[in-house]
Design a protein around this motif. Structure first.
Motif, PDB file in Angstrom:
ATOM      1  N   THR A   3     -65.660  18.330  18.441  1.00 31.24           N
ATOM      2  CA  THR A   3     -64.273  18.773  18.481  1.00 31.24           C
ATOM      3  C   THR A   3     -64.246  20.260  18.786  1.00 31.24           C
ATOM      4  O   THR A   3     -65.063  21.018  18.290  1.00 31.24           O
ATOM      5  CB  THR A   3     -63.604  18.493  17.124  1.00 31.24           C
ATOM      6  N   THR A  36     -62.297   7.107  23.270  1.00 32.24           N
ATOM      7  CA  THR A  36     -62.903   8.422  23.044  1.00 32.24           C
ATOM      8  C   THR A  36     -64.423   8.312  22.873  1.00 32.24           C
ATOM      9  O   THR A  36     -65.157   9.181  23.339  1.00 32.24           O
ATOM     10  CB  THR A  36     -62.270   9.137  21.833  1.00 32.24           C
ATOM     11  N   GLY A  44     -59.641  13.090  18.251  1.00 29.59           N
ATOM     12  CA  GLY A  44     -58.481  13.978  18.297  1.00 29.59           C
ATOM     13  C   GLY A  44     -58.136  14.473  19.687  1.00 29.59           C
ATOM     14  O   GLY A  44     -56.999  14.867  19.941  1.00 29.59           O
ATOM     15  N   VAL A  45     -59.107  14.439  20.596  1.00 29.60           N
ATOM     16  CA  VAL A  45     -58.847  14.904  21.966  1.00 29.60           C
ATOM     17  C   VAL A  45     -57.741  14.076  22.610  1.00 29.60           C
ATOM     18  O   VAL A  45     -56.836  14.612  23.245  1.00 29.60           O
ATOM     19  CB  VAL A  45     -60.143  14.851  22.809  1.00 29.60           C
ATOM     20  N   HIS A  47     -55.361  12.426  21.123  1.00 30.24           N
ATOM     21  CA  HIS A  47     -54.068  12.651  20.466  1.00 30.24           C
ATOM     22  C   HIS A  47     -53.525  14.059  20.697  1.00 30.24           C
ATOM     23  O   HIS A  47     -52.339  14.294  20.504  1.00 30.24           O
ATOM     24  CB  HIS A  47     -54.177  12.308  18.979  1.00 30.24           C
ATOM     25  N   ARG A  48     -54.365  14.978  21.155  1.00 34.41           N
ATOM     26  CA  ARG A  48     -53.868  16.299  21.539  1.00 34.41           C
ATOM     27  C   ARG A  48     -53.188  16.260  22.911  1.00 34.41           C
ATOM     28  O   ARG A  48     -52.363  17.110  23.221  1.00 34.41           O
ATOM     29  CB  ARG A  48     -55.004  17.322  21.555  1.00 34.41           C
ATOM     30  N   HIS A  49     -53.553  15.292  23.720  1.00 35.64           N
ATOM     31  CA  HIS A  49     -53.012  15.235  25.081  1.00 35.64           C
ATOM     32  C   HIS A  49     -51.931  14.173  25.285  1.00 35.64           C
ATOM     33  O   HIS A  49     -51.241  14.183  26.307  1.00 35.64           O
ATOM     34  CB  HIS A  49     -54.159  15.006  26.077  1.00 35.64           C
ATOM     35  N   GLU A  51     -48.846  11.621  23.195  1.00 37.55           N
ATOM     36  CA  GLU A  51     -48.029  11.439  21.987  1.00 37.55           C
ATOM     37  C   GLU A  51     -48.657  10.427  21.028  1.00 37.55           C
ATOM     38  O   GLU A  51     -48.713  10.639  19.827  1.00 37.55           O
ATOM     39  CB  GLU A  51     -46.631  10.979  22.422  1.00 37.55           C
TER      40      GLU A  51
END
Length: 199
Positions: A3, A36, A44-45, A47-49, A51
């Motif tokens: 991360t 992922t 998390g990558v 969900h950062r890009h 919604e």
């Protein structure tokens, strides 16, 4: 990948990973963790890009539909060359030999994905409706060149070809259909309107 490490072309990497998971294991295996993990990045990558996961899937489907533009252009450019039957069989094999069949299953499998796609794609399954448009455009070009009958019902022939080819390729676990099987379907559907000399 840990991360916090920057990823070049995150969307491309995640979409390509989704392709591989979908082709290998089908829509039920396509989860955010599977994508992922396949992409080699932290969960998390994604969900950062995006919604949420369904937003990711909707963009993934529409991206794959956009990629069909080059296939459509190549098919239109093939009008007047080779044979109509060969051109159609090659186009259908390329289309359904790709992730397209798996995307149809994915859209059918996930209610929320269908609901999201309806916001920008009001009717039909995006991959299939785009494929019908691609085949219809090619048939119109061949009709204008006189290689199929002037009264050929393109609006009926195109969805018939797509539906028949989809059924032929839909068994994801079985062997892909033979070249002869694809040609037989194409000949059955368009044989009555083709005006070029038969090989």
């Amino acid at each position: 990948m840990p991360t916090g490490v920057a990823i070049r072309a995150v969307r491309v990497q995640l979409f390509d990973a989704a392709d591989r998971v979908l082709l290998r294991a089908g829509p039920s295996a396509l989860t955010s963790r599977a994508v992922t993990t396949e992409a080699g990045c932290a969960k998390g990558v994604l969900h950062r890009h995006f919604e949420d996961f369904d937003a990711f899937l909707a963009e993934f489907v529409l991206d794959r539909v956009d990629r069909m533009d080059s296939q459509a252009a190549a098919l239109r450019e093939a009008a007047g060359t080779g044979t109509v039957t060969d051109n159609l069989a090659d186009a259908l094999t390329a289309l359904f030999g790709s992730v397209a069949v798996a995307i149809v299953a994915l859209v059918t499998f996930r209610d929320e994905l269908r609901a999201r796609l309806r916001r920008t794609w009001p009717a039909g399954v995006p991959v299939l409706t785009e494929a019908v448009t691609m085949i219809a455009s090619y048939l119109v070009a061949e009709r204008e060149l006189g290689r199929i009958s002037p009264d050929a019902e393109v609006d009926a022939l195109a969805p018939t070809l797509i539906g028949a080819a989809h059924l032929l390729f839909a068994d994801r676990r079985g062997a892909p259909p033979t070249t002869e099987a694809v040609h037989k379907v194409v000949t059955t559907v368009v044989g009555g309107v083709v005006r070029e000399p038969r090989p």
